[in-house]
Design a protein around this motif. Structure first.
Motif, PDB file in Angstrom:
ATOM      1  N   PHE A  47      40.849  30.565  43.756  1.00  0.00           N
ATOM      2  CA  PHE A  47      40.581  31.812  44.475  1.00  0.00           C
ATOM      3  C   PHE A  47      40.824  31.636  45.975  1.00  0.00           C
ATOM      4  N   MET A  48      40.420  30.495  46.523  1.00  0.00           N
ATOM      5  CA  MET A  48      40.632  30.221  47.939  1.00  0.00           C
ATOM      6  C   MET A  48      42.121  30.231  48.276  1.00  0.00           C
ATOM      7  N   ALA A  49      42.915  29.586  47.449  1.00  0.00           N
ATOM      8  CA  ALA A  49      44.359  29.517  47.686  1.00  0.00           C
ATOM      9  C   ALA A  49      44.994  30.901  47.558  1.00  0.00           C
ATOM     10  N   ALA A  50      44.598  31.665  46.544  1.00  0.00           N
ATOM     11  CA  ALA A  50      45.158  33.007  46.344  1.00  0.00           C
ATOM     12  C   ALA A  50      44.799  33.912  47.518  1.00  0.00           C
ATOM     13  N   ASN A  51      43.558  33.841  47.973  1.00  0.00           N
ATOM     14  CA  ASN A  51      43.103  34.670  49.084  1.00  0.00           C
ATOM     15  C   ASN A  51      43.866  34.319  50.360  1.00  0.00           C
ATOM     16  N   HIS A 103      49.170  42.508  48.837  1.00  0.00           N
ATOM     17  CA  HIS A 103      47.782  42.834  48.474  1.00  0.00           C
ATOM     18  C   HIS A 103      47.668  42.955  46.954  1.00  0.00           C
ATOM     19  N   HIS A 104      48.600  43.671  46.345  1.00  0.00           N
ATOM     20  CA  HIS A 104      48.602  43.824  44.885  1.00  0.00           C
ATOM     21  C   HIS A 104      48.916  42.491  44.197  1.00  0.00           C
ATOM     22  N   GLN A 105      49.841  41.717  44.772  1.00  0.00           N
ATOM     23  CA  GLN A 105      50.153  40.408  44.190  1.00  0.00           C
ATOM     24  C   GLN A 105      48.923  39.503  44.238  1.00  0.00           C
ATOM     25  N   GLY A 106      48.121  39.627  45.301  1.00  0.00           N
ATOM     26  CA  GLY A 106      46.876  38.870  45.378  1.00  0.00           C
ATOM     27  C   GLY A 106      45.921  39.263  44.263  1.00  0.00           C
ATOM     28  N   ALA A 107      45.854  40.549  43.962  1.00  0.00           N
ATOM     29  CA  ALA A 107      44.995  41.015  42.861  1.00  0.00           C
ATOM     30  C   ALA A 107      45.480  40.447  41.531  1.00  0.00           C
ATOM     31  N   VAL A 108      46.792  40.420  41.340  1.00  0.00           N
ATOM     32  CA  VAL A 108      47.353  39.856  40.104  1.00  0.00           C
ATOM     33  C   VAL A 108      46.998  38.373  40.001  1.00  0.00           C
ATOM     34  N   GLU A 109      47.165  37.647  41.096  1.00  0.00           N
ATOM     35  CA  GLU A 109      46.860  36.217  41.081  1.00  0.00           C
ATOM     36  C   GLU A 109      45.376  35.978  40.793  1.00  0.00           C
ATOM     37  N   MET A 110      44.507  36.767  41.410  1.00  0.00           N
ATOM     38  CA  MET A 110      43.072  36.604  41.152  1.00  0.00           C
ATOM     39  C   MET A 110      42.737  36.929  39.695  1.00  0.00           C
ATOM     40  N   ALA A 111      43.407  37.940  39.140  1.00  0.00           N
ATOM     41  CA  ALA A 111      43.175  38.288  37.738  1.00  0.00           C
ATOM     42  C   ALA A 111      43.637  37.156  36.818  1.00  0.00           C
ATOM     43  N   ARG A 112      44.738  36.522  37.171  1.00  0.00           N
ATOM     44  CA  ARG A 112      45.214  35.381  36.367  1.00  0.00           C
ATOM     45  C   ARG A 112      44.237  34.206  36.445  1.00  0.00           C
ATOM     46  N   ILE A 113      43.631  34.014  37.611  1.00  0.00           N
ATOM     47  CA  ILE A 113      42.617  32.961  37.743  1.00  0.00           C
ATOM     48  C   ILE A 113      41.428  33.283  36.846  1.00  0.00           C
ATOM     49  N   GLU A 114      41.037  34.542  36.806  1.00  0.00           N
ATOM     50  CA  GLU A 114      39.948  34.959  35.916  1.00  0.00           C
ATOM     51  C   GLU A 114      40.310  34.653  34.466  1.00  0.00           C
ATOM     52  N   LEU A 115      41.542  34.985  34.071  1.00  0.00           N
ATOM     53  CA  LEU A 115      41.940  34.726  32.680  1.00  0.00           C
ATOM     54  C   LEU A 115      41.900  33.237  32.354  1.00  0.00           C
ATOM     55  N   GLU A 116      42.233  32.403  33.325  1.00  0.00           N
ATOM     56  CA  GLU A 116      42.240  30.960  33.102  1.00  0.00           C
ATOM     57  C   GLU A 116      40.837  30.362  33.094  1.00  0.00           C
ATOM     58  N   HIS A 117      39.979  30.856  33.966  1.00  0.00           N
ATOM     59  CA  HIS A 117      38.681  30.204  34.154  1.00  0.00           C
ATOM     60  C   HIS A 117      37.478  31.030  33.700  1.00  0.00           C
ATOM     61  N   LEU A 138      39.297  43.416  31.933  1.00  0.00           N
ATOM     62  CA  LEU A 138      39.574  44.055  33.214  1.00  0.00           C
ATOM     63  C   LEU A 138      40.710  43.328  33.923  1.00  0.00           C
ATOM     64  N   ALA A 139      40.691  42.011  33.902  1.00  0.00           N
ATOM     65  CA  ALA A 139      41.745  41.221  34.541  1.00  0.00           C
ATOM     66  C   ALA A 139      43.108  41.550  33.925  1.00  0.00           C
ATOM     67  N   GLU A 140      43.157  41.675  32.617  1.00  0.00           N
ATOM     68  CA  GLU A 140      44.419  42.018  31.959  1.00  0.00           C
ATOM     69  C   GLU A 140      44.898  43.407  32.374  1.00  0.00           C
ATOM     70  N   ALA A 141      43.963  44.355  32.478  1.00  0.00           N
ATOM     71  CA  ALA A 141      44.325  45.714  32.898  1.00  0.00           C
ATOM     72  C   ALA A 141      44.811  45.719  34.348  1.00  0.00           C
ATOM     73  N   ILE A 142      44.179  44.922  35.186  1.00  0.00           N
ATOM     74  CA  ILE A 142      44.587  44.833  36.586  1.00  0.00           C
ATOM     75  C   ILE A 142      46.001  44.283  36.686  1.00  0.00           C
ATOM     76  N   ILE A 143      46.289  43.249  35.934  1.00  0.00           N
ATOM     77  CA  ILE A 143      47.633  42.666  35.958  1.00  0.00           C
ATOM     78  C   ILE A 143      48.671  43.712  35.576  1.00  0.00           C
ATOM     79  N   ALA A 144      48.425  44.425  34.488  1.00  0.00           N
ATOM     80  CA  ALA A 144      49.383  45.433  34.025  1.00  0.00           C
ATOM     81  C   ALA A 144      49.584  46.531  35.073  1.00  0.00           C
ATOM     82  N   ALA A 145      48.495  47.057  35.610  1.00  0.00           N
ATOM     83  CA  ALA A 145      48.593  48.162  36.573  1.00  0.00           C
ATOM     84  C   ALA A 145      49.234  47.713  37.879  1.00  0.00           C
ATOM     85  N   GLN A 146      48.807  46.564  38.386  1.00  0.00           N
ATOM     86  CA  GLN A 146      49.317  46.103  39.678  1.00  0.00           C
ATOM     87  C   GLN A 146      50.784  45.709  39.588  1.00  0.00           C
ATOM     88  N   GLU A 147      51.195  45.080  38.491  1.00  0.00           N
ATOM     89  CA  GLU A 147      52.604  44.716  38.354  1.00  0.00           C
ATOM     90  C   GLU A 147      53.491  45.957  38.285  1.00  0.00           C
TER      91      GLU A 147
END
Length: 117
Positions: A40-44, A70-84, A93-102
């Motif tokens: 999260f620190m790196a993505a932010n 900004h949207h790419q940051g949201a996608v990256e944070m959502a991917r971190i959520e999916l991983e951890h 929610l993370a999956e929905a964010i990825i789809a919408a933001q992409e």
């Protein structure tokens, strides 16, 4: 007493716009050894660095160019959520964010290409 309350209310009201623009609260803690926190620190950090691109003076272009990272940051944070992450609702929610933001990122990139941004 009413004058004091009015003065306090006015002072708070005038401070709110400045507080809304203060992004210092986005700072992340120092390295922790926790993989999710470090990710999260790196993505932010990357998101904020990418958002500080040079502005052109064209509000439309500058808005779109700032929103893409900004949207790419949201996608990256959502991917971190999916991983951890572990909560199924948060992962959904993370999956929905990825789809919408992409989808929005693709639209913004196409708009920039079409409008010389």
């Amino acid at each position: 007493m009413k004058t004091l309350l009015l003065a306090a209310s006015l002072a708070i009201g005038l401070a709110i716009p400045a507080l809304a623009q203060d992004h210092s609260g986005h700072a992340m803690p120092a390295a922790t050894g926790n993989a999710a926190t470090e990710a999260f620190m790196a993505a932010n950090s990357k998101m904020h660095q990418d958002m500080s691109a040079e502005l052109t003076g064209n509000a439309d272009v500058d808005f779109i160019r700032s929103m893409i990272p900004h949207h790419q940051g949201a996608v990256e944070m959502a991917r971190i959520e999916l991983e951890h992450g572990t909560d199924p609702e948060v992962k959904a929610l993370a999956e929905a964010i990825i789809a919408a933001q992409e989808e929005e990122i693709a639209w913004m990139q196409a708009w920039l290409a079409k409008n010389g941004g």
